[in-house]
Design a protein around this motif. Structure first.
Motif, PDB file in Angstrom:
ATOM      1  N   SER A  33       0.809  -1.218   0.000  1.00 58.67           N
ATOM      2  CA  SER A  33       0.000   0.000   0.000  1.00 58.67           C
ATOM      3  C   SER A  33       0.845   1.272   0.000  1.00 58.67           C
ATOM      4  O   SER A  33       0.308   2.372   0.158  1.00 58.67           O
ATOM      5  CB  SER A  33      -0.933   0.008   1.217  1.00 58.67           C
ATOM      6  OG  SER A  33      -0.181  -0.043   2.418  1.00 58.67           O
ATOM      7  N   SER A  34       2.165   1.121  -0.188  1.00 61.00           N
ATOM      8  CA  SER A  34       3.034   2.303  -0.115  1.00 61.00           C
ATOM      9  C   SER A  34       3.547   2.755  -1.481  1.00 61.00           C
ATOM     10  O   SER A  34       3.778   3.953  -1.689  1.00 61.00           O
ATOM     11  CB  SER A  34       4.224   2.039   0.809  1.00 61.00           C
ATOM     12  OG  SER A  34       5.044   1.010   0.288  1.00 61.00           O
ATOM     13  N   LEU A  35       3.746   1.822  -2.434  1.00 58.82           N
ATOM     14  CA  LEU A  35       4.353   2.186  -3.712  1.00 58.82           C
ATOM     15  C   LEU A  35       3.397   3.029  -4.550  1.00 58.82           C
ATOM     16  O   LEU A  35       2.253   2.643  -4.791  1.00 58.82           O
ATOM     17  CB  LEU A  35       4.754   0.938  -4.501  1.00 58.82           C
ATOM     18  CG  LEU A  35       5.755   1.201  -5.637  1.00 58.82           C
ATOM     19  CD1 LEU A  35       7.143   1.480  -5.056  1.00 58.82           C
ATOM     20  CD2 LEU A  35       5.817   0.019  -6.597  1.00 58.82           C
ATOM     21  N   VAL A  36       3.869   4.190  -5.004  1.00 55.78           N
ATOM     22  CA  VAL A  36       3.037   5.071  -5.823  1.00 55.78           C
ATOM     23  C   VAL A  36       3.601   5.262  -7.232  1.00 55.78           C
ATOM     24  O   VAL A  36       2.866   5.649  -8.140  1.00 55.78           O
ATOM     25  CB  VAL A  36       2.842   6.454  -5.151  1.00 55.78           C
ATOM     26  CG1 VAL A  36       2.051   6.312  -3.870  1.00 55.78           C
ATOM     27  CG2 VAL A  36       4.166   7.141  -4.896  1.00 55.78           C
ATOM     28  N   VAL A  37       4.899   4.986  -7.440  1.00 51.89           N
ATOM     29  CA  VAL A  37       5.516   5.149  -8.758  1.00 51.89           C
ATOM     30  C   VAL A  37       6.258   3.866  -9.127  1.00 51.89           C
ATOM     31  O   VAL A  37       7.149   3.422  -8.390  1.00 51.89           O
ATOM     32  CB  VAL A  37       6.508   6.334  -8.793  1.00 51.89           C
ATOM     33  CG1 VAL A  37       7.166   6.438 -10.166  1.00 51.89           C
ATOM     34  CG2 VAL A  37       5.799   7.636  -8.442  1.00 51.89           C
ATOM     35  N   LEU A  38       5.904   3.273 -10.276  1.00 53.16           N
ATOM     36  CA  LEU A  38       6.571   2.074 -10.777  1.00 53.16           C
ATOM     37  C   LEU A  38       6.979   2.307 -12.219  1.00 53.16           C
ATOM     38  O   LEU A  38       6.150   2.585 -13.086  1.00 53.16           O
ATOM     39  CB  LEU A  38       5.639   0.863 -10.687  1.00 53.16           C
ATOM     40  CG  LEU A  38       6.189  -0.446 -11.268  1.00 53.16           C
ATOM     41  CD1 LEU A  38       7.474  -0.869 -10.564  1.00 53.16           C
ATOM     42  CD2 LEU A  38       5.136  -1.553 -11.175  1.00 53.16           C
ATOM     43  N   SER A  91      -7.595  -3.899  -9.234  1.00 51.94           N
ATOM     44  CA  SER A  91      -7.752  -4.022  -7.783  1.00 51.94           C
ATOM     45  C   SER A  91      -6.686  -3.285  -6.987  1.00 51.94           C
ATOM     46  O   SER A  91      -6.751  -3.230  -5.765  1.00 51.94           O
ATOM     47  CB  SER A  91      -7.733  -5.514  -7.395  1.00 51.94           C
ATOM     48  OG  SER A  91      -8.747  -6.222  -8.069  1.00 51.94           O
ATOM     49  N   VAL A  92      -5.677  -2.744  -7.675  1.00 47.39           N
ATOM     50  CA  VAL A  92      -4.614  -2.009  -6.983  1.00 47.39           C
ATOM     51  C   VAL A  92      -5.121  -0.617  -6.635  1.00 47.39           C
ATOM     52  O   VAL A  92      -5.671   0.085  -7.490  1.00 47.39           O
ATOM     53  CB  VAL A  92      -3.353  -1.916  -7.861  1.00 47.39           C
ATOM     54  CG1 VAL A  92      -2.338  -0.970  -7.250  1.00 47.39           C
ATOM     55  CG2 VAL A  92      -2.743  -3.300  -8.060  1.00 47.39           C
ATOM     56  N   ASN A  93      -4.934  -0.197  -5.381  1.00 45.28           N
ATOM     57  CA  ASN A  93      -5.508   1.088  -4.965  1.00 45.28           C
ATOM     58  C   ASN A  93      -4.498   2.080  -4.408  1.00 45.28           C
ATOM     59  O   ASN A  93      -4.881   3.038  -3.739  1.00 45.28           O
ATOM     60  CB  ASN A  93      -6.617   0.859  -3.931  1.00 45.28           C
ATOM     61  CG  ASN A  93      -6.130   0.067  -2.733  1.00 45.28           C
ATOM     62  OD1 ASN A  93      -4.925  -0.036  -2.501  1.00 45.28           O
ATOM     63  ND2 ASN A  93      -7.050  -0.489  -1.973  1.00 45.28           N
ATOM     64  N   SER A  94      -3.206   1.860  -4.701  1.00 47.65           N
ATOM     65  CA  SER A  94      -2.209   2.815  -4.216  1.00 47.65           C
ATOM     66  C   SER A  94      -1.322   3.362  -5.337  1.00 47.65           C
ATOM     67  O   SER A  94      -0.845   4.493  -5.259  1.00 47.65           O
ATOM     68  CB  SER A  94      -1.324   2.178  -3.133  1.00 47.65           C
ATOM     69  OG  SER A  94      -0.650   1.049  -3.658  1.00 47.65           O
ATOM     70  N   LEU A  95      -1.087   2.588  -6.396  1.00 46.55           N
ATOM     71  CA  LEU A  95      -0.185   3.008  -7.470  1.00 46.55           C
ATOM     72  C   LEU A  95      -0.755   4.216  -8.218  1.00 46.55           C
ATOM     73  O   LEU A  95      -1.908   4.209  -8.648  1.00 46.55           O
ATOM     74  CB  LEU A  95       0.045   1.862  -8.454  1.00 46.55           C
ATOM     75  CG  LEU A  95       1.175   2.067  -9.468  1.00 46.55           C
ATOM     76  CD1 LEU A  95       2.534   2.055  -8.761  1.00 46.55           C
ATOM     77  CD2 LEU A  95       1.133   0.994 -10.553  1.00 46.55           C
ATOM     78  N   SER A 118      -6.865   4.681  -8.494  1.00 42.84           N
ATOM     79  CA  SER A 118      -5.697   5.374  -7.958  1.00 42.84           C
ATOM     80  C   SER A 118      -4.748   5.914  -9.031  1.00 42.84           C
ATOM     81  O   SER A 118      -4.051   6.906  -8.802  1.00 42.84           O
ATOM     82  CB  SER A 118      -4.898   4.441  -7.029  1.00 42.84           C
ATOM     83  OG  SER A 118      -4.346   3.360  -7.758  1.00 42.84           O
ATOM     84  N   LEU A 119      -4.696   5.274 -10.209  1.00 42.37           N
ATOM     85  CA  LEU A 119      -3.692   5.627 -11.213  1.00 42.37           C
ATOM     86  C   LEU A 119      -3.914   7.035 -11.751  1.00 42.37           C
ATOM     87  O   LEU A 119      -5.010   7.381 -12.202  1.00 42.37           O
ATOM     88  CB  LEU A 119      -3.728   4.621 -12.360  1.00 42.37           C
ATOM     89  CG  LEU A 119      -2.453   4.508 -13.206  1.00 42.37           C
ATOM     90  CD1 LEU A 119      -1.286   4.005 -12.356  1.00 42.37           C
ATOM     91  CD2 LEU A 119      -2.684   3.570 -14.392  1.00 42.37           C
ATOM     92  N   LYS A 120      -2.847   7.847 -11.702  1.00 44.41           N
ATOM     93  CA  LYS A 120      -2.909   9.227 -12.187  1.00 44.41           C
ATOM     94  C   LYS A 120      -2.134   9.428 -13.486  1.00 44.41           C
ATOM     95  O   LYS A 120      -2.461  10.321 -14.264  1.00 44.41           O
ATOM     96  CB  LYS A 120      -2.367  10.192 -11.124  1.00 44.41           C
ATOM     97  CG  LYS A 120      -3.225  10.266  -9.869  1.00 44.41           C
ATOM     98  CD  LYS A 120      -2.643  11.276  -8.885  1.00 44.41           C
ATOM     99  CE  LYS A 120      -3.511  11.393  -7.643  1.00 44.41           C
ATOM    100  NZ  LYS A 120      -2.965  12.382  -6.673  1.00 44.41           N
ATOM    101  N   GLU A 121      -1.099   8.611 -13.701  1.00 44.77           N
ATOM    102  CA  GLU A 121      -0.278   8.782 -14.897  1.00 44.77           C
ATOM    103  C   GLU A 121       0.028   7.419 -15.508  1.00 44.77           C
ATOM    104  O   GLU A 121       0.432   6.490 -14.815  1.00 44.77           O
ATOM    105  CB  GLU A 121       1.027   9.502 -14.556  1.00 44.77           C
ATOM    106  CG  GLU A 121       0.806  10.856 -13.905  1.00 44.77           C
ATOM    107  CD  GLU A 121       2.092  11.629 -13.691  1.00 44.77           C
ATOM    108  OE1 GLU A 121       3.106  11.289 -14.342  1.00 44.77           O
ATOM    109  OE2 GLU A 121       2.101  12.564 -12.875  1.00 44.77           O
TER     110      GLU A 121
END
Length: 255
Positions: A57-62, A84-88, A115-118
């Motif tokens: 639940s911590s990773l925001v940029v991959l 289903s991912v809610n943090s990236l 959650s995805l912004k970019e």
């Protein structure tokens, strides 16, 4: 001080390393940014890394740019997991192979992901992505995406023109407009996308191929739409020279 950013770009990491990293991600609750670009991670490693985000639940940029991801089945698995991912918030998969089926799966994912912004999914090949219309159509339902960077075919360009008036989150859109054999789309495709922005108040930057921007009719339409907008709705246009892959997403857009 806990590790929040990790870059292992360009280190020839293979699948074994990718799978090991995925195991670490499951246990991590502090890492926010992970750069795995320009490595040799292929399908199994990619799926393991993205799947691990279901438990992280911590990773925001991959950043998975320029790895060895070729099969559409893998992109489909990635897309299914993204639902289903809610943090990236930022996913860069530039310079990997995304075909029609992978693009359609990503379109479905964007309709469900919250959650995805970019999203960066541009290939270095001047070939329009079949299925890009599914990604374009998802903009009518997606409520989080702010930046999108991709190659788009004629059907996708038409769908973008229809979807943009119904979207109120996208701020920066970069579209390389090519058909399946790498030919530049007509100026009409660009003009229709620009016209759709008469009814869109959130987009602030539109990137289109340089060859199309130089067309008199395209520039005229762009000037007219900006003349019709209020000062705080001004749209800047960005000239895209070629769908080459940048080593840094900042070379396309700031984030």
């Amino acid at each position: 001080m806990w590790l929040e950013r990790l870059s292992v770009a360009g280190n020839e990491l293979n699948n074994v390393a990718g799978i090991k990293l995925s195991e670490g991600l499951i246990k991590s609750n502090t890492l926010k940014e992970l750069d795995l670009s320009e490595n040799m991670i292929n399908e199994d490693g990619c799926v393991a890394i993205v799947y691990s985000l279901l438990y992280n639940s911590s990773l925001v940029v991959l950043n998975l740019r320029s790895n060895q991801i070729y099969r559409s089945e893998v992109i489909k698995e990635v897309a299914t997991t993204l639902q289903s991912v809610n943090s990236l918030e930022v996913l860069n998969m530039d310079d990997n192979s995304i075909d029609e089926y992978g693009a359609k799966a990503l379109g479905t994912a964007l309709m469900h992901n919250k959650s995805l912004k970019e999203l960066y999914i541009c290939s270095s090949s001047k070939r329009g992505i079949g299925g890009s219309s599914a990604i374009a159509a998802s903009l009518s339902q997606n409520t989080t995406l702010e930046v999108l960077h991709m190659v788009c075919d004629a059907e996708g360009a038409t769908t973008f023109a229809k979807a943009l008036p119904n979207n109120n989150t996208l701020k920066k859109l970069s579209l390389w407009l090519f058909d399946f054999v790498g030919e530049l789309l007509s100026e009409e495709s660009a003009i229709n996308i620009i016209k759709s922005l008469y009814n869109n108040d959130t987009l602030v930057e539109l990137g289109l191929p340089d060859e199309l921007i130089k067309k008199d009719n395209v520039r005229k339409e762009f000037e007219e739409i900006n003349n019709s907008k209020c000062g705080n709705c001004f749209i800047s246009i960005k000239s895209l020279v070629s769908p080459s892959i940048s080593t840094n997403t900042d070379d396309y857009f700031d984030y």
